[in-house]
Design a protein around this motif. Structure first.
Motif, PDB file in Angstrom:
ATOM      1  N   VAL A 147      71.757  47.444  34.901  1.00 13.83           N
ATOM      2  CA  VAL A 147      72.370  46.528  35.945  1.00 13.83           C
ATOM      3  C   VAL A 147      73.338  47.244  36.787  1.00 13.83           C
ATOM      4  O   VAL A 147      73.814  46.793  37.800  1.00 13.83           O
ATOM      5  CB  VAL A 147      72.509  45.012  35.748  1.00 13.83           C
ATOM      6  N   ILE A 148      74.254  47.953  35.925  1.00 15.18           N
ATOM      7  CA  ILE A 148      75.353  48.840  36.459  1.00 15.18           C
ATOM      8  C   ILE A 148      74.771  49.713  37.511  1.00 15.18           C
ATOM      9  O   ILE A 148      75.365  49.902  38.935  1.00 15.18           O
ATOM     10  CB  ILE A 148      76.207  49.474  35.703  1.00 15.18           C
ATOM     11  N   ILE A 149      73.736  50.231  37.378  1.00 13.64           N
ATOM     12  CA  ILE A 149      73.159  51.274  38.203  1.00 13.64           C
ATOM     13  C   ILE A 149      72.342  50.811  39.228  1.00 13.64           C
ATOM     14  O   ILE A 149      72.461  51.149  40.512  1.00 13.64           O
ATOM     15  CB  ILE A 149      72.424  52.311  37.684  1.00 13.64           C
ATOM     16  N   ASN A 150      71.574  49.922  38.948  1.00 10.33           N
ATOM     17  CA  ASN A 150      70.792  49.072  39.976  1.00 10.33           C
ATOM     18  C   ASN A 150      71.047  47.559  39.761  1.00 10.33           C
ATOM     19  O   ASN A 150      70.318  46.821  39.153  1.00 10.33           O
ATOM     20  CB  ASN A 150      69.240  49.255  39.574  1.00 10.33           C
ATOM     21  N   PRO A 151      71.818  47.012  40.278  1.00  9.16           N
ATOM     22  CA  PRO A 151      72.185  45.664  40.228  1.00  9.16           C
ATOM     23  C   PRO A 151      71.131  44.613  40.709  1.00  9.16           C
ATOM     24  O   PRO A 151      71.333  43.298  40.485  1.00  9.16           O
ATOM     25  CB  PRO A 151      73.527  45.592  41.221  1.00  9.16           C
ATOM     26  N   TYR A 152      70.082  44.762  41.385  1.00  9.90           N
ATOM     27  CA  TYR A 152      69.211  43.971  41.500  1.00  9.90           C
ATOM     28  C   TYR A 152      67.951  44.352  40.798  1.00  9.90           C
ATOM     29  O   TYR A 152      66.668  44.198  41.287  1.00  9.90           O
ATOM     30  CB  TYR A 152      68.947  44.100  43.066  1.00  9.90           C
ATOM     31  N   ASP A 153      68.046  44.928  39.400  1.00  6.64           N
ATOM     32  CA  ASP A 153      67.018  45.249  38.707  1.00  6.64           C
ATOM     33  C   ASP A 153      66.755  43.709  37.867  1.00  6.64           C
ATOM     34  O   ASP A 153      67.237  43.191  36.973  1.00  6.64           O
ATOM     35  CB  ASP A 153      67.543  46.352  37.677  1.00  6.64           C
ATOM     36  N   ARG A 154      65.637  43.229  38.618  1.00  2.00           N
ATOM     37  CA  ARG A 154      65.213  41.674  38.240  1.00  2.00           C
ATOM     38  C   ARG A 154      64.945  41.676  36.514  1.00  2.00           C
ATOM     39  O   ARG A 154      65.586  40.952  35.640  1.00  2.00           O
ATOM     40  CB  ARG A 154      64.179  41.379  38.754  1.00  2.00           C
ATOM     41  N   ILE A 155      64.301  42.955  36.049  1.00  2.00           N
ATOM     42  CA  ILE A 155      63.733  42.898  34.710  1.00  2.00           C
ATOM     43  C   ILE A 155      64.845  42.866  33.563  1.00  2.00           C
ATOM     44  O   ILE A 155      65.021  42.248  32.781  1.00  2.00           O
ATOM     45  CB  ILE A 155      62.828  44.055  34.251  1.00  2.00           C
ATOM     46  N   SER A 156      65.905  43.810  33.957  1.00  3.00           N
ATOM     47  CA  SER A 156      66.980  44.047  33.158  1.00  3.00           C
ATOM     48  C   SER A 156      67.939  42.689  33.025  1.00  3.00           C
ATOM     49  O   SER A 156      68.378  42.296  32.135  1.00  3.00           O
ATOM     50  CB  SER A 156      67.910  45.322  33.554  1.00  3.00           C
ATOM     51  N   TRP A 157      68.082  42.255  34.543  1.00  2.54           N
ATOM     52  CA  TRP A 157      68.919  41.033  34.326  1.00  2.54           C
ATOM     53  C   TRP A 157      68.335  39.895  33.512  1.00  2.54           C
ATOM     54  O   TRP A 157      68.977  39.071  32.768  1.00  2.54           O
ATOM     55  CB  TRP A 157      69.106  40.327  35.914  1.00  2.54           C
ATOM     56  N   TYR A 158      67.041  39.542  33.721  1.00  9.15           N
ATOM     57  CA  TYR A 158      66.154  38.527  32.917  1.00  9.15           C
ATOM     58  C   TYR A 158      66.477  38.926  31.320  1.00  9.15           C
ATOM     59  O   TYR A 158      66.644  37.981  30.733  1.00  9.15           O
ATOM     60  CB  TYR A 158      64.859  38.756  33.222  1.00  9.15           C
ATOM     61  N   ARG A 159      66.464  40.283  31.012  1.00 10.57           N
ATOM     62  CA  ARG A 159      66.555  40.496  29.658  1.00 10.57           C
ATOM     63  C   ARG A 159      68.028  40.016  29.006  1.00 10.57           C
ATOM     64  O   ARG A 159      68.093  39.524  27.932  1.00 10.57           O
ATOM     65  CB  ARG A 159      66.177  41.815  29.265  1.00 10.57           C
ATOM     66  N   LEU A 160      68.831  40.558  29.775  1.00 13.13           N
ATOM     67  CA  LEU A 160      70.271  40.333  29.236  1.00 13.13           C
ATOM     68  C   LEU A 160      70.623  38.707  29.327  1.00 13.13           C
ATOM     69  O   LEU A 160      71.480  38.402  28.588  1.00 13.13           O
ATOM     70  CB  LEU A 160      71.306  41.089  29.833  1.00 13.13           C
ATOM     71  N   LEU A 161      70.261  37.960  30.442  1.00 12.06           N
ATOM     72  CA  LEU A 161      70.391  36.730  30.552  1.00 12.06           C
ATOM     73  C   LEU A 161      69.903  35.986  29.501  1.00 12.06           C
ATOM     74  O   LEU A 161      70.156  34.721  28.942  1.00 12.06           O
ATOM     75  CB  LEU A 161      70.164  36.091  31.796  1.00 12.06           C
ATOM     76  N   LEU A 162      68.653  36.256  29.080  1.00 10.75           N
ATOM     77  CA  LEU A 162      67.869  35.529  28.051  1.00 10.75           C
ATOM     78  C   LEU A 162      68.689  35.632  26.793  1.00 10.75           C
ATOM     79  O   LEU A 162      67.985  35.302  25.728  1.00 10.75           O
ATOM     80  CB  LEU A 162      66.527  35.774  28.151  1.00 10.75           C
ATOM     81  N   LEU A 163      69.320  36.635  26.473  1.00  8.67           N
ATOM     82  CA  LEU A 163      70.337  36.758  25.272  1.00  8.67           C
ATOM     83  C   LEU A 163      71.141  35.553  24.930  1.00  8.67           C
ATOM     84  O   LEU A 163      71.558  35.245  24.026  1.00  8.67           O
ATOM     85  CB  LEU A 163      70.811  38.048  25.290  1.00  8.67           C
ATOM     86  N   LEU A 164      71.409  34.980  26.129  1.00  9.95           N
ATOM     87  CA  LEU A 164      72.438  33.902  26.034  1.00  9.95           C
ATOM     88  C   LEU A 164      71.818  32.656  25.375  1.00  9.95           C
ATOM     89  O   LEU A 164      70.435  32.173  25.782  1.00  9.95           O
ATOM     90  CB  LEU A 164      72.977  33.584  27.281  1.00  9.95           C
ATOM     91  N   ASN A 165      72.729  31.867  24.742  1.00 11.28           N
ATOM     92  CA  ASN A 165      72.178  30.627  24.104  1.00 11.28           C
ATOM     93  C   ASN A 165      71.795  29.907  25.257  1.00 11.28           C
ATOM     94  O   ASN A 165      72.644  29.580  26.182  1.00 11.28           O
ATOM     95  CB  ASN A 165      73.320  30.242  23.402  1.00 11.28           C
ATOM     96  N   LYS A 166      70.822  28.857  24.907  1.00 10.06           N
ATOM     97  CA  LYS A 166      70.425  27.743  25.979  1.00 10.06           C
ATOM     98  C   LYS A 166      69.820  28.579  27.229  1.00 10.06           C
ATOM     99  O   LYS A 166      69.895  27.480  28.172  1.00 10.06           O
ATOM    100  CB  LYS A 166      71.523  26.755  26.059  1.00 10.06           C
ATOM    101  N   VAL A 167      69.654  29.616  27.329  1.00 16.59           N
ATOM    102  CA  VAL A 167      68.870  30.048  28.735  1.00 16.59           C
ATOM    103  C   VAL A 167      67.476  30.504  28.510  1.00 16.59           C
ATOM    104  O   VAL A 167      67.168  31.380  27.441  1.00 16.59           O
ATOM    105  CB  VAL A 167      69.791  31.475  28.963  1.00 16.59           C
ATOM    106  N   GLY A 168      66.623  29.765  29.306  1.00 15.01           N
ATOM    107  CA  GLY A 168      65.277  30.181  29.246  1.00 15.01           C
ATOM    108  C   GLY A 168      64.758  30.899  30.377  1.00 15.01           C
ATOM    109  O   GLY A 168      65.764  31.202  31.425  1.00 15.01           O
TER     110      GLY A 168
END
Length: 655
Positions: free
Chosen positions: A415-436
């Motif tokens: 996401v540093i290289i492609n800030p609008y990479d939806r797949i990578s954002w989803y992956r890293l956000l879903l690592l957070l507690n209580k994030v579905g």
């Protein structure tokens, strides 16, 4: 067909003593000048040496390194060849254009992407990313809620990839390989079409698209084809028997201008049809390139003559082949043995006892391999090896980048290289507690709407409350944005952030941490993050995960168990080929398909040619095959009818 005399070089003065270090066939290939050349390189015949010396010879004679293109199937292969050529001659050889088909395609498409409807700054989806995107679309189309079973994301990715690589329809792949999903064919086809559209909309290429769009670029744009083709005076391709239809057509288009193309390969080692490799490519090369000169490399530097005599007789059974007889100047050697073990456990005990005997004679376990057609063939043997406390490593199938923890860390860097990479954002956000999924979707949309790059996470409105990991994630990106960091320093920052997540997610986090630390070591070689991520997507390295063999490393204290596909290109002092039972090798499923049967013959040939000094081929009798309802007891047809003059037959006494 041209005569070879028409290609003879004028006498030149060379600083490299080619005639002293190459055998006559290698020398003819190295000194070949203009026109199409097909080198049929038998197992262990020095094909890498031949390619390396030809690169050095062309550069030595004044050919511009930039006008030489060397295409290989791994980045490591091209790097090693050019490094050897540089040591032979000088550093000019480092300027030769070398790499994989996919890396070459990536470079060309970065330059000409608009001609095929993409922006130059496209992102490359590796297999796991592709599976994630397929999963998103599948959910949007409501396919996961169907009453009947629907293919998993990985299976769908395999179907789509096979269709592209074999240049056949999705329907054909489903009917041929996954008939149990035929009731879902319309939905699978719709999903494939939606997947193609979504990639185009978001400027994504998956791994297979690189070849598809390079082919389209060269075929449909004559001006670009002329420009690219004229850039390369000489083109060389390694492992040509492993090319798929797209790669062969790309080769033809690239050679359009100068027609100086050298293909090196061995038809007898074409064993990757399941990946899309097309055996016909190497067989039809002289038809595609009229006037082709064919040179055979038959002197083997690996095996003793009794092993070569057996493999020559074995491959003679092939219906379609280039004739060759491997020979060696090595003296001595024992005749290969065909062992009737009686039953599976007898086979395992025979192999185990023979390994103990060989190691007592001074051969290290790492110089011994047990090869098999399918992974489950070694299960009983593994039990015996553990019982006898013989350490071993089982090789095959597992990729470094397929591991979830590696994907997690890389998502933060993507996401540093492609800030609008939806797949990578989803992956890293879903690592957070209580994030579905819904929260991840809402957060991604909010970050993307900020239009502030990856630092949009710092300024986004309506931040989710009571999420334990959101603040550390903000701090991670603020830290990366605050000062210039090297690629490795960025990786270290992400690892510090990710380590608590790693410990929470995995019971075996200490082992996984070692993998991540190895990834940081790899990152130290890179000057820019984009280059690192492109290489990870194009050709990720294999490494140790759990009890698996590391690429580029050799453990002399552990016996190697390996599928034959994973053993290609390797060699051992002693090789055992187990389960050489007709109905298992070849499999029952291939008996009524001539093409599949021929490939299984080549697979047996590849296994046998891995051995340097000793070769044992074993089979268990008295096996009931539930799938066919047959009792299996005959040795593989590939060895059963070979004469006693090439194969010693031996029966194990039942314990």
């Amino acid at each position: 067909m041209k005569t070879e005399s028409s290609q003879a070089n004028h006498q030149r003065s060379h600083c490299i003593p080619y005639q002293d270090v190459l055998n006559p066939s290698q020398l003819r290939a190295v000194m070949f000048n203009d026109g199409p050349l097909l080198v049929i390189a038998g197992a262990g015949s020095g094909k890498t040496r031949t390619l390396t010396y030809r690169v050095a010879r062309l550069v030595e004679e004044g050919v511009s390194p930039h006008s030489i293109l060397l295409l290989t199937f791994t980045r490591k292969a091209s790097t090693e060849m050019l490094s050897r050529a540089s040591r032979l001659l000088d550093r000019r050889c480092e300027k030769v254009s070398g790499g994989t088909f996919h890396s070459f395609a990536n470079g060309a498409l970065r330059r000409y992407a608009p001609a095929v409807g993409f922006k130059a700054g496209f992102s490359i989806l590796d297999r796991s990313d592709a599976e994630s995107l397929i999963g998103m679309i599948k959910k949007e189309l409501g396919l996961t809620s169907q009453k009947r079973g629907f293919p998993k994301n990985r299976t769908l990715a395999n179907v789509f990839s096979k269709a592209v690589n074999k240049v056949i329809s999705v329907e054909d792949v489903v009917f041929d390989d996954y008939p149990h999903f035929s009731e879902n064919l319309d939905a699978v086809t719709s999903l494939f079409n939606a997947y193609q559209e979504r990639k185009a909309r978001h400027n994504f290429f998956d791994y297979d698209d690189l070849l598809v769009y390079l082919h389209r670029l060269l075929k449909n744009h004559e001006d670009i084809r002329e420009s690219v083709s004229s850039s390369y005076r000489y083109i060389m391709v390694d492992e040509y028997q492993d090319t798929n239809l797209l790669q062969a057509e790309i080769m033809y288009l690239l050679a359009n201008k100068n027609n100086n193309v050298m293909a090196v390969g061995d038809d007898s080692q074409s064993i990757y049809a399941f990946r899309g490799a097309n055996f016909k490519n190497i067989m039809d090369f002289p038809k595609i390139f009229p006037g082709t000169i064919i040179i055979g490399l038959e002197q083997n530097y690996r095996s003793v003559q009794p092993i070569l005599t057996l493999t020559n007789a074995m491959i003679e059974q092939a219906a379609e082949k280039y004739d060759k007889k491997l020979f060696t100047q090595k003296k001595g050697g024992l005749m290969p043995r065909l062992v009737d073990a009686g039953n599976e456990n007898n086979q395992s005990r025979f192999v185990t006892d023979k390994i103990k005997e060989i190691t007592r004679e001074g051969i290290s376990p790492g110089q011994i391999a047990v090869l098999f057609r399918a992974g489950f063939h070694s299960f009983d043997l593994e039990i015996e090896l553990n019982r006898e406390q013989i350490p071993f490593v089982k090789v095959g199938g597992f990729k470094f980048m397929e591991s979830a923890h590696i994907k997690d860390l890389l998502a933060h860097l993507r996401v540093i290289i492609n800030p609008y990479d939806r797949i990578s954002w989803y992956r890293l956000l879903l690592l957070l507690n209580k994030v579905g999924p819904k929260t991840a979707h809402d957060m991604y949309e909010a970050i993307a709407n900020e239009r502030a790059g990856y630092t949009g996470i710092l300024t986004v409105k309506n931040k989710p409350k009571r999420l334990d990991g959101f603040k550390p994630l903000e701090e991670l990106f603020a830290n990366i944005d605050s000062r210039p960091l090297t690629v490795a320093e960025m990786g270290e920052a992400v690892l510090r952030y990710y380590h608590p997540i790693l410990k929470r997610k995995y019971d075996d986090h200490p082992k996984r941490l070692k993998d991540l630390e190895q990834l940081l070591t790899i990152m130290e070689r890179y000057r820019d993050l984009e280059g690192f991520l492109i290489d990870m997507a194009l050709e990720p390295p294999n490494t140790s995960v759990g009890d698996r063999l590391s690429a580029g490393q050799h453990d002399d204290e552990r016996l190697v168990l390996s599928t034959i596909h994973s053993a290609k290109g390797l060699e051992w002092h002693t090789v055992f080929i187990i389960w050489a039972l007709d109905g298992r090798f070849p499999s029952v499923h291939s008996l009524n398909n001539q093409e599949e049967l021929e490939e299984e013959l080549r697979l047996m040939y590849v296994a046998a040619t891995r051995a340097k000094e000793n070769l044992f081929i074993t089979y268990p009798g008295q096996i009931y095959d539930r799938a066919s309802g047959l009792f299996l007891g005959r040795p593989s047809r590939f060895v059963d009818l070979l004469p006693d003059s090439v194969l010693e037959r031996y029966t194990v006494d039942l314990w």
